[in-house]
Write a protein that holds these residues in place. Structure first.
Motif, short mmCIF file in Angstrom:
data_model
loop_
_atom_site.label_atom_id
_atom_site.label_comp_id
_atom_site.label_asym_id
_atom_site.label_seq_id
_atom_site.Cartn_x
_atom_site.Cartn_y
_atom_site.Cartn_z
N GLY A 11 21.86 -47.49 -41.71
CA GLY A 11 20.47 -46.75 -42.15
C GLY A 11 18.93 -47.51 -43.31
N ALA A 12 18.71 -47.55 -42.85
CA ALA A 12 16.83 -48.17 -43.16
C ALA A 12 15.61 -47.31 -43.75
CB ALA A 12 16.51 -49.06 -42.34
N LEU A 13 15.26 -47.82 -45.17
CA LEU A 13 14.34 -47.35 -44.99
C LEU A 13 12.90 -48.34 -44.23
CD1 LEU A 13 12.60 -44.92 -47.02
CD2 LEU A 13 12.58 -47.06 -48.98
N TYR A 14 11.65 -47.27 -44.24
CA TYR A 14 10.68 -48.13 -43.79
C TYR A 14 9.10 -47.85 -43.77
CZ TYR A 14 13.83 -50.36 -40.11
OH TYR A 14 14.80 -51.54 -39.60
N ARG A 15 8.68 -48.88 -44.32
CA ARG A 15 7.09 -48.31 -44.52
C ARG A 15 6.15 -48.16 -43.15
NH1 ARG A 15 3.90 -48.82 -49.69
NH2 ARG A 15 2.71 -47.48 -48.82
N LEU A 16 5.43 -47.45 -43.42
CA LEU A 16 5.48 -47.04 -41.48
C LEU A 16 2.69 -46.94 -42.72
CD1 LEU A 16 6.66 -43.50 -40.51
CD2 LEU A 16 7.04 -45.86 -39.82
N LYS A 17 2.33 -46.53 -42.14
CA LYS A 17 1.41 -46.82 -42.22
C LYS A 17 0.94 -45.54 -43.64
CE LYS A 17 -1.60 -49.22 -38.22
NZ LYS A 17 -2.43 -48.81 -36.86
N LYS A 18 1.55 -44.67 -43.21
CA LYS A 18 0.59 -44.09 -44.32
C LYS A 18 1.67 -43.00 -45.06
CE LYS A 18 -3.56 -42.21 -42.52
NZ LYS A 18 -4.37 -41.63 -41.44
N GLY A 19 3.03 -43.93 -45.01
CA GLY A 19 4.41 -43.25 -45.93
C GLY A 19 4.66 -43.96 -45.17
N TRP A 20 6.69 -43.41 -45.57
CA TRP A 20 7.89 -43.71 -45.01
C TRP A 20 8.84 -43.30 -44.02
CZ3 TRP A 20 9.12 -48.72 -48.01
CH2 TRP A 20 8.58 -48.48 -49.10
N ALA A 21 9.37 -43.70 -43.98
CA ALA A 21 10.44 -43.69 -42.66
C ALA A 21 12.14 -43.58 -43.12
CB ALA A 21 10.31 -43.83 -41.37
N VAL A 22 12.39 -42.85 -42.71
CA VAL A 22 14.46 -42.30 -42.93
C VAL A 22 14.94 -42.80 -41.57
CG1 VAL A 22 15.82 -42.22 -44.21
CG2 VAL A 22 14.26 -41.71 -45.66
N PHE A 23 15.63 -43.42 -41.21
CA PHE A 23 16.40 -43.77 -40.45
C PHE A 23 17.79 -43.93 -40.45
CE2 PHE A 23 12.71 -46.55 -38.69
CZ PHE A 23 12.05 -45.23 -37.97
N TYR A 24 18.74 -43.05 -40.05
CA TYR A 24 20.21 -43.53 -39.64
C TYR A 24 20.62 -43.97 -38.47
CZ TYR A 24 20.48 -39.09 -36.93
OH TYR A 24 20.59 -37.83 -35.68
N ASN A 25 21.58 -45.16 -38.07
CA ASN A 25 22.32 -45.68 -37.41
C ASN A 25 22.49 -44.27 -35.97
OD1 ASN A 25 23.53 -46.39 -34.41
ND2 ASN A 25 23.91 -48.38 -35.84
N ASP A 26 21.48 -43.88 -34.69
CA ASP A 26 22.23 -42.82 -33.87
C ASP A 26 23.68 -43.10 -33.14
OD1 ASP A 26 21.25 -44.75 -31.58
OD2 ASP A 26 19.04 -43.48 -31.56
N SER A 27 24.10 -44.54 -33.01
CA SER A 27 25.44 -44.69 -32.48
C SER A 27 26.85 -43.40 -33.02
CB SER A 27 25.59 -45.59 -31.87
OG SER A 27 25.69 -46.34 -33.27
N ILE A 28 26.01 -43.70 -35.14
CA ILE A 28 27.39 -43.02 -35.83
C ILE A 28 27.06 -41.15 -35.02
CG2 ILE A 28 27.45 -42.44 -37.61
CD1 ILE A 28 25.73 -44.71 -39.06
N ARG A 29 28.83 -41.11 -35.17
CA ARG A 29 28.77 -39.99 -34.65
C ARG A 29 28.87 -38.61 -36.26
NH1 ARG A 29 25.79 -40.01 -31.26
NH2 ARG A 29 26.58 -41.17 -28.78
N SER A 30 28.95 -39.39 -36.96
CA SER A 30 29.96 -38.70 -38.49
C SER A 30 28.75 -37.99 -39.00
CB SER A 30 30.94 -39.36 -39.05
OG SER A 30 31.09 -38.40 -40.52
N LYS A 31 28.59 -36.72 -39.55
CA LYS A 31 27.74 -35.75 -39.59
C LYS A 31 27.57 -35.85 -41.15
CE LYS A 31 26.60 -31.63 -36.49
NZ LYS A 31 26.83 -30.23 -36.21
N GLY A 32 29.05 -36.52 -41.32
CA GLY A 32 29.24 -36.34 -42.84
C GLY A 32 28.49 -37.89 -43.30
N ARG A 33 29.14 -38.42 -42.17
CA ARG A 33 28.23 -39.98 -43.29
C ARG A 33 26.83 -40.17 -42.99
NH1 ARG A 33 31.04 -44.70 -39.52
NH2 ARG A 33 30.21 -46.81 -40.24
N ILE A 34 26.09 -39.80 -41.73
CA ILE A 34 24.54 -39.61 -41.42
C ILE A 34 24.12 -38.93 -42.66
CG2 ILE A 34 22.83 -38.95 -40.27
CD1 ILE A 34 24.55 -38.84 -37.79
N LYS A 35 24.54 -37.76 -43.30
CA LYS A 35 23.54 -36.75 -44.51
C LYS A 35 24.04 -38.56 -45.05
CE LYS A 35 24.64 -32.71 -45.18
NZ LYS A 35 23.63 -31.99 -45.48
N PHE A 36 25.55 -38.66 -45.74
CA PHE A 36 25.24 -39.80 -47.27
C PHE A 36 24.78 -40.87 -46.72
CE2 PHE A 36 27.33 -42.79 -49.83
CZ PHE A 36 27.46 -41.80 -50.71
#
Ligand SMILES: [Zn+2]
Length: 284
Positions: free
Chosen positions: A64-89
């Motif tokens: 996962g990652a936290l990125y700075r944008l021009k007017k705020g922030w974005a939170v990303f998860y790796n979209d190759s991960i299939r487990s919903k639980g793992r993504i939520k965490f």
């Protein structure tokens, strides 16, 4: 270097937001809708720099990652991960970085699976804090204790029920349970017959039951369930081992899952109750 007070950052944030969710949603607050929560809550308290995007992205090598944008922030998860639980965490972990660490990391952060899957003290303090925040936000101890009291001998069904309730992986639910149970239990993660890392409940640790993986290469027993894939049904099984197999006492071994990760997860349940009292409050 700035030092953090764990209680006033990770746990403090998690309990503050949990209280808010309890007031607004009551018993309907689980599983926590982390995507909506991260965006709405950040907009409320930091309207000049809210989280404006939470989505999957191509993040090779990262969870996962936290990125700075021009007017705020974005939170990303790796979209190759299939487990919903793992993504939520992972999303909750990144939300924790946003709340606690963004001032010290103004461009954001990227986190590997080691950062988010393994809640171990060998990893950096800020990763531990993000994991503590994520675990306490998604699986608050007061609710977890009402599902599985600290003195209850756990079963795989109970842990599965909690993983479903909180929308997390079985391993995440088990790690959180290990943090408050009054029972002696050890989670052992192994690969190719060797222990990668393990986590003991406090009563197990205090009775001398733990694996020193940082000092030794520890081979799992030949009869341990990760070596007995013939016994697994849907990646799960339970077996009673006599003394001197895993430990110098009898052990019930439960294998949690074997296919979602490239490692095996054994939960060792020991007899005998703790001789000391655990505090009701979170002790980590
Ligand atoms: Zn992280």
């Amino acid at each position: 270097m700035k030092t953090y007070n764990l209680a006033s950052s990770a746990q403090g944030w998690a309990s503050k937001i949990s209280e808010l969710l309890k007031q607004v949603l009551g018993t309907e607050r689980f599983p926590v809708d982390i995507v909506t929560l991260a965006q709405e809550y950040s907009m409320q308290i930091y309207p000049n720099e809210p989280i404006i995007a939470v989505q999957g992205a191509d993040l090779p090598g990262f969870e996962g990652a936290l990125y700075r944008l021009k007017k705020g922030w974005a939170v990303f998860y790796n979209d190759s991960i299939r487990s919903k639980g793992r993504i939520k965490f992972t999303l909750a972990h990144e939300f924790g970085h946003y709340l606690i660490h963004r001032l010290d990391h103004p461009e954001g952060m990227q986190c590997t699976s080691q950062d988010t899957v393994r809640w171990d003290s060998a990893y950096g303090l800020i990763e531990q804090q993000a994991n503590t925040f994520a675990a306490n936000l998604l699986m608050p101890f007061d609710d977890f204790r009402s599902q599985i009291p600290a003195t209850t001998r756990v079963t795989l069904d109970m842990l599965s029920h909690c993983a479903d309730r909180y929308g997390v992986s079985l391993m995440a639910a088990t790690l959180q349970w290990l943090r408050y149970t009054a029972k002696r239990a050890v989670l052992v993660v192994s690969r190719d017959g060797y222990v990668l890392w393990s986590r003991s409940s406090e009563p197990a640790f205090k009775s001398g039951v733990y694996f020193k993986t940082s000092e030794n290469l520890i081979e799992i027993p030949s009869t341990a369930l990760p070596n007995r894939t013939d016994l697994l049904v849907d990646g799960r099984a339970s077996i009673q081992h006599p003394a001197n197999v895993w430990l110098n006492e009898e052990v019930q071994e439960v294998v949690l899952m074997a296919d979602q990760y490239d490692f095996a997860i054994s939960l060792l349940l020991l007899d005998g109750s703790s001789t000391f009292e655990l505090p009701e409050d979170d002790y980590i």
